[in-house]
Every structure is written in C-alpha cells, then in structure tokens.
Design a protein around this motif. Structure first.
Motif, short mmCIF file in Angstrom:
data_model
loop_
_atom_site.label_atom_id
_atom_site.label_comp_id
_atom_site.label_asym_id
_atom_site.label_seq_id
_atom_site.Cartn_x
_atom_site.Cartn_y
_atom_site.Cartn_z
N LYS A 217 -1.52 -19.91 -39.06
CA LYS A 217 -2.72 -18.99 -38.74
C LYS A 217 -3.08 -19.15 -37.29
CE LYS A 217 -4.23 -18.21 -43.42
NZ LYS A 217 -5.19 -18.77 -44.41
N GLU A 218 -3.19 -20.44 -37.05
CA GLU A 218 -3.75 -20.93 -35.72
C GLU A 218 -2.80 -20.56 -34.69
OE1 GLU A 218 -5.61 -25.01 -33.55
OE2 GLU A 218 -5.22 -24.78 -35.64
N ALA A 219 -1.48 -20.73 -34.93
CA ALA A 219 -0.28 -20.41 -34.16
C ALA A 219 -0.28 -19.05 -33.74
CB ALA A 219 0.81 -20.93 -34.44
N ASN A 220 -0.54 -18.07 -34.75
CA ASN A 220 -0.50 -16.79 -34.80
C ASN A 220 -1.52 -16.24 -33.59
OD1 ASN A 220 0.22 -14.06 -35.00
ND2 ASN A 220 -1.31 -13.87 -36.72
N VAL A 221 -2.74 -16.77 -33.89
CA VAL A 221 -3.95 -16.50 -32.71
C VAL A 221 -3.75 -17.08 -31.57
CG1 VAL A 221 -6.47 -17.16 -32.36
CG2 VAL A 221 -5.78 -16.54 -34.64
N PHE A 222 -2.87 -18.10 -31.44
CA PHE A 222 -2.78 -18.61 -30.00
C PHE A 222 -1.66 -17.91 -29.39
CE2 PHE A 222 0.45 -21.28 -27.44
CZ PHE A 222 -0.32 -22.01 -26.64
N LEU A 223 -0.39 -17.54 -30.18
CA LEU A 223 0.56 -16.62 -29.33
C LEU A 223 -0.02 -15.16 -29.26
CD1 LEU A 223 3.62 -17.56 -31.75
CD2 LEU A 223 3.16 -17.97 -29.47
N THR A 224 -0.83 -14.62 -29.87
CA THR A 224 -1.44 -13.27 -29.54
C THR A 224 -2.28 -13.32 -28.53
OG1 THR A 224 -1.61 -12.85 -32.09
CG2 THR A 224 -2.95 -11.28 -30.59
N ARG A 225 -3.21 -14.35 -28.38
CA ARG A 225 -4.16 -14.62 -27.10
C ARG A 225 -2.98 -14.83 -25.78
NH1 ARG A 225 -6.04 -19.86 -27.17
NH2 ARG A 225 -4.92 -20.34 -25.31
N VAL A 226 -2.03 -15.73 -25.93
CA VAL A 226 -0.99 -15.73 -24.78
C VAL A 226 -0.61 -14.44 -24.33
CG1 VAL A 226 0.86 -16.85 -24.07
CG2 VAL A 226 -0.68 -18.28 -25.22
N MET A 227 -0.01 -13.57 -25.24
CA MET A 227 0.42 -12.54 -24.94
C MET A 227 -0.43 -11.34 -24.62
SD MET A 227 3.07 -11.75 -28.32
CE MET A 227 2.93 -12.84 -29.46
N LEU A 228 -1.63 -11.19 -24.84
CA LEU A 228 -2.57 -10.46 -24.39
C LEU A 228 -2.70 -10.71 -23.04
CD1 LEU A 228 -4.94 -9.77 -27.67
CD2 LEU A 228 -3.29 -8.20 -26.57
N GLU A 229 -3.43 -12.17 -22.70
CA GLU A 229 -3.49 -12.69 -21.48
C GLU A 229 -2.25 -12.43 -20.61
OE1 GLU A 229 -4.51 -16.93 -21.90
OE2 GLU A 229 -6.14 -16.29 -22.89
N GLY A 230 -1.16 -12.41 -20.84
CA GLY A 230 0.07 -12.19 -20.04
C GLY A 230 0.04 -10.66 -19.61
N ARG A 231 -0.25 -9.88 -20.71
CA ARG A 231 -0.17 -8.49 -20.33
C ARG A 231 -1.21 -8.06 -19.22
NH1 ARG A 231 -0.74 -4.96 -25.28
NH2 ARG A 231 1.34 -5.67 -25.71
N LYS A 232 -2.48 -8.65 -19.68
CA LYS A 232 -3.51 -8.41 -18.86
C LYS A 232 -3.15 -9.01 -17.20
CE LYS A 232 -8.56 -9.16 -18.29
NZ LYS A 232 -9.70 -9.90 -19.04
N LYS A 233 -2.89 -10.15 -17.27
CA LYS A 233 -2.40 -10.50 -15.86
C LYS A 233 -1.23 -9.74 -14.96
CE LYS A 233 -2.89 -15.44 -15.11
NZ LYS A 233 -2.57 -16.79 -14.96
N SER A 234 -0.26 -9.35 -15.94
CA SER A 234 1.09 -8.58 -15.40
C SER A 234 0.45 -7.07 -15.00
CB SER A 234 2.04 -8.44 -16.38
OG SER A 234 1.82 -7.61 -17.32
N MET A 235 -0.47 -6.58 -15.67
CA MET A 235 -1.13 -5.15 -15.29
C MET A 235 -1.77 -5.35 -14.22
SD MET A 235 -1.82 -3.79 -18.98
CE MET A 235 -2.49 -2.28 -18.82
N ALA A 236 -2.60 -6.38 -14.00
CA ALA A 236 -3.38 -6.57 -12.79
C ALA A 236 -2.58 -6.79 -11.46
CB ALA A 236 -4.34 -7.88 -13.18
N ALA A 237 -1.44 -7.29 -11.63
CA ALA A 237 -0.62 -7.52 -10.66
C ALA A 237 0.10 -6.48 -9.91
CB ALA A 237 0.50 -8.71 -10.85
N GLU A 238 0.00 -5.35 -10.90
CA GLU A 238 0.99 -4.15 -10.36
C GLU A 238 0.00 -3.21 -9.43
OE1 GLU A 238 1.68 -2.17 -14.50
OE2 GLU A 238 3.26 -3.37 -14.67
#
Length: 179
Positions: free
Chosen positions: A158-179
């Motif tokens: 459960k904790e890993a799922n939350v961790f991975l989801t957070r990393v993916m969302l943060e990555g998407r947010k950063k990559s969209m900001a860079a565009e």
C-alpha cells in the motif's frame, strides 16, 4: 537495471522513473548478496517441488519480523504475513517454469556486474523530470524503508503504491511545466 537502461535511451519520453530494490552498482563486493541469499538461491535451484522452496524463499526476501507479524498489509490480521504470502508465492512457483542453473547464475552475474557511474546517474537524473530510488536496506543515498527486505513491494504494497503514484504525478507535473 533494465528500466534504467531503457529510460536512459528514451529519456525525453519519460516523465518519471522509479527504481525499486536496486543500487548504483560499482565494485562487485558492494553488490554481493549476503551469504544466506547465495546459499538459498543455490539450494532452490536443485529443489524439485515448488512447496519445498517456500521455507527458503520467504525468509530470503522478507525480514523474519515481517513474516511473523499479523498480515495487516493484506487486510488479514488474524493470519501472519508468512501464512498469507505462502499460497501467493506457491501459486507463482507452480505456474512458472523452474529456472535452470544457467539462468540463475546469469541473473546473479547480471546483478553483480551491472554498473552505472555517478556521472551517468547524474545525467539520467537531469534528463528525466522525476527520479526516485526506493530500497529496503541501509543506504544513505536513496529513500530507505527500515525493516523492509528485498521483497519491498510485498512488505509495504500500500505504501509503495502511494509512493509510486506520487512519483509519477510529480514527474508528469514537472514534464508538463518544462514544455
């Protein structure tokens, strides 16, 4: 190892990269499995019945304290984690074709022989918006979960799922900001 290699090749197309149960590599003695792990893997190679591997495999992947604890992670607190994991692992062992000795040795060699320089890690970290490394043992460079063994996703799913989801969302947010 494979995720890192692939992500490095296609970095402009990767928003986030999560590496779980890994290390940066380096000298082979930094990545050598504990003696217990080596002996356990060797013993399992020669055992024919999948159910006979369970008492060797589970303590190799998970800390004994976790195996003896109530299975709260699996919403079955009346059972121990060992009792919950045993049928799950047995099913996987029964369905999968047993690994041959050459396959086991090749996999161990691949883990020990894989090396990524600090410079290359830095380049990867700069070219992918969000990179996180999650391990279950003592290492000051990465996100460390204490009391967690090699089977990190089973110990803390459960904790890993939350961790991975957070990393993916943060990555998407950063990559969209860079565009």
């Amino acid at each position: 190892m494979i995720s890192l290699e692939l992500a490095t090749l296609i970095a402009p197309h990767v928003a986030s990269l999560s590496l779980i149960v890994t290390s940066a590599g380096g000298y082979f003695w930094n990545d050598i499995a504990p003696w217990n792990g080596v002996v356990s893997l060797a013993r399992m190679t020669f055992i024919e019945k999948p159910e006979d591997n369970i008492p060797i495999l589970l303590p190799m992947l998970y800390p004994q304290e976790f195996l003896d604890a109530p299975a709260i992670e699996y919403d079955q607190p009346s059972l121990t984690n060992y009792e919950v994991l045993k049928p799950m692992v047995l099913r996987r062992l029964t369905l999968a074709r047993p690994q041959l000795l050459m396959g086991a040795l090749s996999q161990m060699y691949g883990c020990v022989g894989h090396y990524v320089s600090k410079e290359r890690l830095a380049t990867t970290a700069k070219s992918i918006p969000k990179v996180k490394i999650l391990i279950g043992d003592d290492d000051n460079l990465f996100v460390v979960w204490k009391g967690t063994g090699h089977g990190i996703l089973g110990c803390r799913s459960k904790e890993a799922n939350v961790f991975l989801t957070r990393v993916m969302l943060e990555g998407r947010k950063k990559s969209m900001a860079a565009e």
